[in-house]
Design an enzyme around this catalytic site. Structure first.
Site, PDB file in Angstrom:
ATOM      1  N   HIS A  58      34.857 -17.645  31.050  1.00 39.25           N
ATOM      2  CA  HIS A  58      34.649 -19.081  31.284  1.00 39.25           C
ATOM      3  C   HIS A  58      35.580 -19.670  32.340  1.00 39.25           C
ATOM      4  O   HIS A  58      35.216 -20.612  33.025  1.00 39.25           O
ATOM      5  CB  HIS A  58      34.852 -19.865  29.979  1.00 39.25           C
ATOM      6  CG  HIS A  58      33.732 -19.672  28.993  1.00 39.25           C
ATOM      7  ND1 HIS A  58      33.445 -20.576  28.002  1.00 39.25           N
ATOM      8  CD2 HIS A  58      32.828 -18.664  28.843  1.00 39.25           C
ATOM      9  CE1 HIS A  58      32.415 -20.149  27.280  1.00 39.25           C
ATOM     10  NE2 HIS A  58      32.034 -18.982  27.779  1.00 39.25           N
TER      11      HIS A  58
ATOM     12  N   ARG B 166      27.247 -22.076  34.757  1.00 34.13           N
ATOM     13  CA  ARG B 166      27.748 -23.435  34.499  1.00 34.13           C
ATOM     14  C   ARG B 166      29.267 -23.530  34.626  1.00 34.13           C
ATOM     15  O   ARG B 166      29.818 -24.607  34.836  1.00 34.13           O
ATOM     16  CB  ARG B 166      27.323 -23.894  33.095  1.00 34.13           C
ATOM     17  CG  ARG B 166      27.993 -23.165  31.948  1.00 34.13           C
ATOM     18  CD  ARG B 166      27.456 -23.585  30.601  1.00 34.13           C
ATOM     19  NE  ARG B 166      28.185 -23.005  29.484  1.00 34.13           N
ATOM     20  CZ  ARG B 166      28.077 -21.759  29.061  1.00 34.13           C
ATOM     21  NH1 ARG B 166      27.241 -20.940  29.674  1.00 34.13           N
ATOM     22  NH2 ARG B 166      28.774 -21.318  28.031  1.00 34.13           N
TER      23      ARG B 166
ATOM     24  N   CYS C 283      56.570 -13.733  28.219  1.00 28.67           N
ATOM     25  CA  CYS C 283      57.864 -14.303  27.836  1.00 28.67           C
ATOM     26  C   CYS C 283      57.818 -14.501  26.327  1.00 28.67           C
ATOM     27  O   CYS C 283      56.890 -14.000  25.667  1.00 28.67           O
ATOM     28  CB  CYS C 283      58.177 -15.596  28.590  1.00 28.67           C
ATOM     29  SG  CYS C 283      57.150 -17.010  28.190  1.00 28.67           S
ATOM     30  N   GLY C 284      58.787 -15.208  25.762  1.00 31.66           N
ATOM     31  CA  GLY C 284      58.832 -15.342  24.304  1.00 31.66           C
ATOM     32  C   GLY C 284      57.591 -16.015  23.748  1.00 31.66           C
ATOM     33  O   GLY C 284      56.879 -15.478  22.899  1.00 31.66           O
TER      34      GLY C 284
HETATM   35  O1  LIG Z   1      59.388 -18.257  25.820  1.00 26.67           O
HETATM   36  C1  LIG Z   1      60.072 -18.495  26.765  1.00 26.67           C
HETATM   37  C2  LIG Z   1      59.713 -19.537  27.748  1.00 26.67           C
HETATM   38  O2  LIG Z   1      58.532 -20.185  27.378  1.00 26.67           O
HETATM   39  C3  LIG Z   1      61.353 -17.776  26.961  1.00 26.67           C
HETATM   40  O3  LIG Z   1      61.138 -16.413  26.763  1.00 26.67           O
HETATM   41  C4  LIG Z   1      62.343 -18.306  25.954  1.00 26.67           C
HETATM   42  O4  LIG Z   1      62.552 -19.678  26.183  1.00 26.67           O
HETATM   43  C5  LIG Z   1      63.650 -17.542  26.054  1.00 26.67           C
HETATM   44  O5  LIG Z   1      64.540 -18.058  25.080  1.00 26.67           O
HETATM   45  P1  LIG Z   1      66.019 -17.527  24.923  1.00 26.67           P
HETATM   46  O6  LIG Z   1      66.749 -17.839  26.188  1.00 26.67           O
HETATM   47  O7  LIG Z   1      66.526 -18.279  23.730  1.00 26.67           O
HETATM   48  O8  LIG Z   1      65.932 -16.042  24.692  1.00 26.67           O
END
Ligand SMILES: O=C(CO)[C@H](O)[C@H](O)COP(=O)(O)O
Length: 202
Positions: free
Chosen positions: A157, A191, A124-125
């Site tokens: 880990h 560990r 995601c972003g």
């Molecule tokens: O990183 C993200 C979640 O953690 C999403 O990709 C992000 O929030 C998307 O943002 P937008 O709707 O402004 O494109």
């Protein structure tokens, strides 16, 4: 050993290797049976190559992948990169139209949790939303990875079975390197085993 057995053994091995792995260098198949006794380890190497290639060709490792609109482009790149050597199950999204990441992450995480897929890759972003969502699943250990070394450590880990990639903050090349490390590094155990065993709380 009788020369006839040696010749037969190498001919059979050669034909099997050639049949399955035509792309391997021809030099690998050029074995002089008379020299067998001076190359006892060659048999082992042949069998090992055979098994590894057989595994990767016939029994490809199953990988889940999912992203939201911010990770869509990188998801396609990672998916295409892996498609030859892995069995990649794409849980979406399938365009850059704005979506809610949990709709795609939950099915992908479930598939790793129930063993349908061995490992999973989420994008995601920022990498945060997909990671937080995946880690709601009891059997998921999803690590946020923004550099290859973190991906290695996540396997060594933490025995991470999923990673999340912040597509808006790293290059495509780094994303591929992260994926490579994630898929090629083993859990160290030792560990770390007891620590990992204590993660799932309720
Ligand atoms: O990183 C993200 C979640 O953690 C999403 O990709 C992000 O929030 C998307 O943002 P937008 O709707 O402004 O494109």
């Amino acid at each position: 050993m009788e020369p006839i057995f040696i010749t037969t053994f190498f001919n059979v091995t050669k034909h099997l290797l050639q049949m399955f792995f035509q792309h391997l260098p021809t030099s690998l198949f050029t074995i002089n049976p008379q020299k067998f006794k001076s190359y006892p380890h060659y048999t082992y190497i042949c069998v090992e190559i055979c098994l590894k290639k057989f595994n990767s060709k016939i029994m490809k490792r199953k990988i889940a992948i999912a992203a939201d609109h911010a990770g869509f482009e990188y998801k396609e790149i990672v998916k295409n990169y892996l498609s030859e050597n892995f069995d990649v199950q794409d849980f979406g999204t399938f365009s850059t139209d704005s979506v809610d990441y949990p709709d795609f992450v939950h099915p992908a995480a479930t598939s790793v949790e129930n063993g349908e897929n061995e490992l999973g890759i989420l994008l995601c972003g920022s990498g945060n939303g997909v990671q937080i969502t995946a880690n709601k699943h009891q059997k998921i250990r999803c690590a946020l990875c923004w550099m290859p070394e973190i991906a290695s450590l996540a396997r060594q880990h933490n025995d991470a079975n999923m990673i999340s990639i912040p597509a808006r903050f790293i290059s495509k090349e780094v994303a591929i390197e992260i994926v490579n490390k994630f898929l090629s590094t083993d859990f160290e155990g030792g560990r770390h085993q007891g620590r990992v065993d204590k993660i799932a709380f309720c």
